[in-house]
Motif scaffolding. Sequence first.
Motif, mmCIF file in Angstrom:
data_model
loop_
_atom_site.group_PDB
_atom_site.id
_atom_site.type_symbol
_atom_site.label_atom_id
_atom_site.label_comp_id
_atom_site.label_asym_id
_atom_site.label_seq_id
_atom_site.Cartn_x
_atom_site.Cartn_y
_atom_site.Cartn_z
ATOM 1 N N SER A 44 0.831 -1.208 0.000
ATOM 2 C CA SER A 44 0.000 0.000 0.000
ATOM 3 C C SER A 44 0.865 1.257 0.000
ATOM 4 O O SER A 44 0.574 2.232 -0.719
ATOM 5 C CB SER A 44 -0.927 -0.004 1.217
ATOM 6 O OG SER A 44 -1.665 1.196 1.301
ATOM 7 N N LYS A 47 2.270 1.728 -3.460
ATOM 8 C CA LYS A 47 1.228 2.160 -4.393
ATOM 9 C C LYS A 47 0.973 3.656 -4.266
ATOM 10 O O LYS A 47 0.794 4.368 -5.273
ATOM 11 C CB LYS A 47 -0.062 1.386 -4.131
ATOM 12 C CG LYS A 47 -0.069 -0.009 -4.725
ATOM 13 C CD LYS A 47 -1.420 -0.686 -4.521
ATOM 14 C CE LYS A 47 -1.446 -2.058 -5.201
ATOM 15 N NZ LYS A 47 -2.731 -2.775 -4.982
ATOM 16 N N GLN A 48 0.977 4.151 -3.026
ATOM 17 C CA GLN A 48 0.761 5.579 -2.818
ATOM 18 C C GLN A 48 1.923 6.398 -3.366
ATOM 19 O O GLN A 48 1.727 7.463 -3.958
ATOM 20 C CB GLN A 48 0.559 5.864 -1.335
ATOM 21 C CG GLN A 48 -0.730 5.299 -0.780
ATOM 22 C CD GLN A 48 -0.869 5.556 0.708
ATOM 23 O OE1 GLN A 48 -1.094 6.689 1.124
ATOM 24 N NE2 GLN A 48 -0.723 4.517 1.525
ATOM 25 N N LEU A 51 1.633 6.346 -7.148
ATOM 26 C CA LEU A 51 0.567 7.252 -7.587
ATOM 27 C C LEU A 51 1.034 8.701 -7.521
ATOM 28 O O LEU A 51 0.752 9.495 -8.428
ATOM 29 C CB LEU A 51 -0.672 7.048 -6.720
ATOM 30 C CG LEU A 51 -1.869 7.970 -7.016
ATOM 31 C CD1 LEU A 51 -2.364 7.765 -8.445
ATOM 32 C CD2 LEU A 51 -3.003 7.714 -6.020
ATOM 33 N N ASN A 240 9.011 -6.242 -2.544
ATOM 34 C CA ASN A 240 7.972 -5.547 -3.302
ATOM 35 C C ASN A 240 8.596 -4.576 -4.294
ATOM 36 O O ASN A 240 9.615 -3.953 -4.011
ATOM 37 C CB ASN A 240 7.046 -4.782 -2.355
ATOM 38 C CG ASN A 240 6.259 -5.710 -1.449
ATOM 39 O OD1 ASN A 240 5.891 -6.814 -1.855
ATOM 40 N ND2 ASN A 240 5.999 -5.286 -0.222
ATOM 41 N N CYS A 242 7.471 -1.334 -6.980
ATOM 42 C CA CYS A 242 6.541 -0.398 -7.614
ATOM 43 C C CYS A 242 7.068 -0.130 -9.015
ATOM 44 O O CYS A 242 8.214 0.307 -9.187
ATOM 45 C CB CYS A 242 6.458 0.899 -6.811
ATOM 46 S SG CYS A 242 5.460 2.177 -7.613
ATOM 47 N N GLY A 246 2.895 2.367 -11.918
ATOM 48 C CA GLY A 246 2.272 2.573 -10.615
ATOM 49 C C GLY A 246 1.776 1.317 -9.929
ATOM 50 O O GLY A 246 1.453 1.362 -8.740
ATOM 51 N N HIS A 247 1.695 0.186 -10.637
ATOM 52 C CA HIS A 247 1.230 -1.018 -9.946
ATOM 53 C C HIS A 247 2.378 -1.610 -9.123
ATOM 54 O O HIS A 247 3.556 -1.344 -9.380
ATOM 55 C CB HIS A 247 0.652 -2.031 -10.941
ATOM 56 C CG HIS A 247 1.629 -2.976 -11.552
ATOM 57 N ND1 HIS A 247 2.425 -2.658 -12.647
ATOM 58 C CD2 HIS A 247 1.954 -4.268 -11.228
ATOM 59 C CE1 HIS A 247 3.182 -3.688 -12.964
ATOM 60 N NE2 HIS A 247 2.925 -4.680 -12.123
ATOM 61 N N VAL A 248 2.030 -2.386 -8.124
ATOM 62 C CA VAL A 248 3.002 -2.957 -7.189
ATOM 63 C C VAL A 248 2.822 -4.467 -7.144
ATOM 64 O O VAL A 248 1.692 -4.973 -7.157
ATOM 65 C CB VAL A 248 2.838 -2.360 -5.768
ATOM 66 C CG1 VAL A 248 3.857 -2.976 -4.808
ATOM 67 C CG2 VAL A 248 2.996 -0.848 -5.803
#
Length: 272
Positions: A44, A47-48, A51, A240, A242, A246-248
């Motif tokens: 999350s 992702k932020q 974005l 993880n 990114c 923008g997708h993770v």
Amino acid sequence: MMQRKAFTLIELLVVIAIIAILAAILFPVFAQAREKARQTACISNLKQIGLSVRMYAQDYDEIYPMGTYNGQRNWEVNPDVNPYPPNNQCLDALGAAGQRGFNPGDGGLNYTGCAYGGEFYRHLMTVQLFPYTKNKQIWYCPSDKNLRFSDANARIGKQSYQYFPNWVFNIGDWCASASPFPCVRYPDGQRRDLNSQPVSELSEWYSERTLFSERGMFGWDAPDGYPSKNNNFNHSTGFNICYFDGHVKHNVWGSKWRTTPASGWDASRAPR
């Protein structure tokens, strides 16, 4: 009058043994569940951040933020390099000469003019992306064993994630040269020259190219590190990423030669 019957010592020991067995079975399950929740929170966060980068690009002609560099930074930036006291690790001083002496108003020291490392992330967190995120805590992975959010850490750019749009195994100019770093060949049989690609929404391999990753990305780190594993990683199952779009995604250990850029180690093991 009824006589109350007490538990015998053997009965008590049996009960204690059963509880111990159940605890041994359940505690690892609980630990895995907690780590999965932290991994999800990390996704999350990224992702932020992703974005916010894309929102920034919409305001700046599709170009992604460059931190403290004077132009696009098409290379990784190690988050553990600290240009401030007591470390004073100054790398790429010429790359940010125009930033020297600037203060972003976060209560920290003036900029040193050292573009690589903490100052790069401090500028992203505080100046370039903060208008879109309004939150610096998203820069800290809950599973990061080395760092937690604090104003002191944010003021020197110490955080959990690593900018990683390019590295040594995706340099097209080196493919036909005697470079010690070969161009990695991907499962589709192709090579991917990232040196010629912009750090923007116009990049090729837009949905596969790494924008930010985290501890464990380098090929010498983590359980799949070479020549030996170490503890410089956040999650037990992988890391993880990114991507530029923008997708993770969570990448499992053993996949570093398939990322774009490839981050495995060392050159002798690179798929050719």
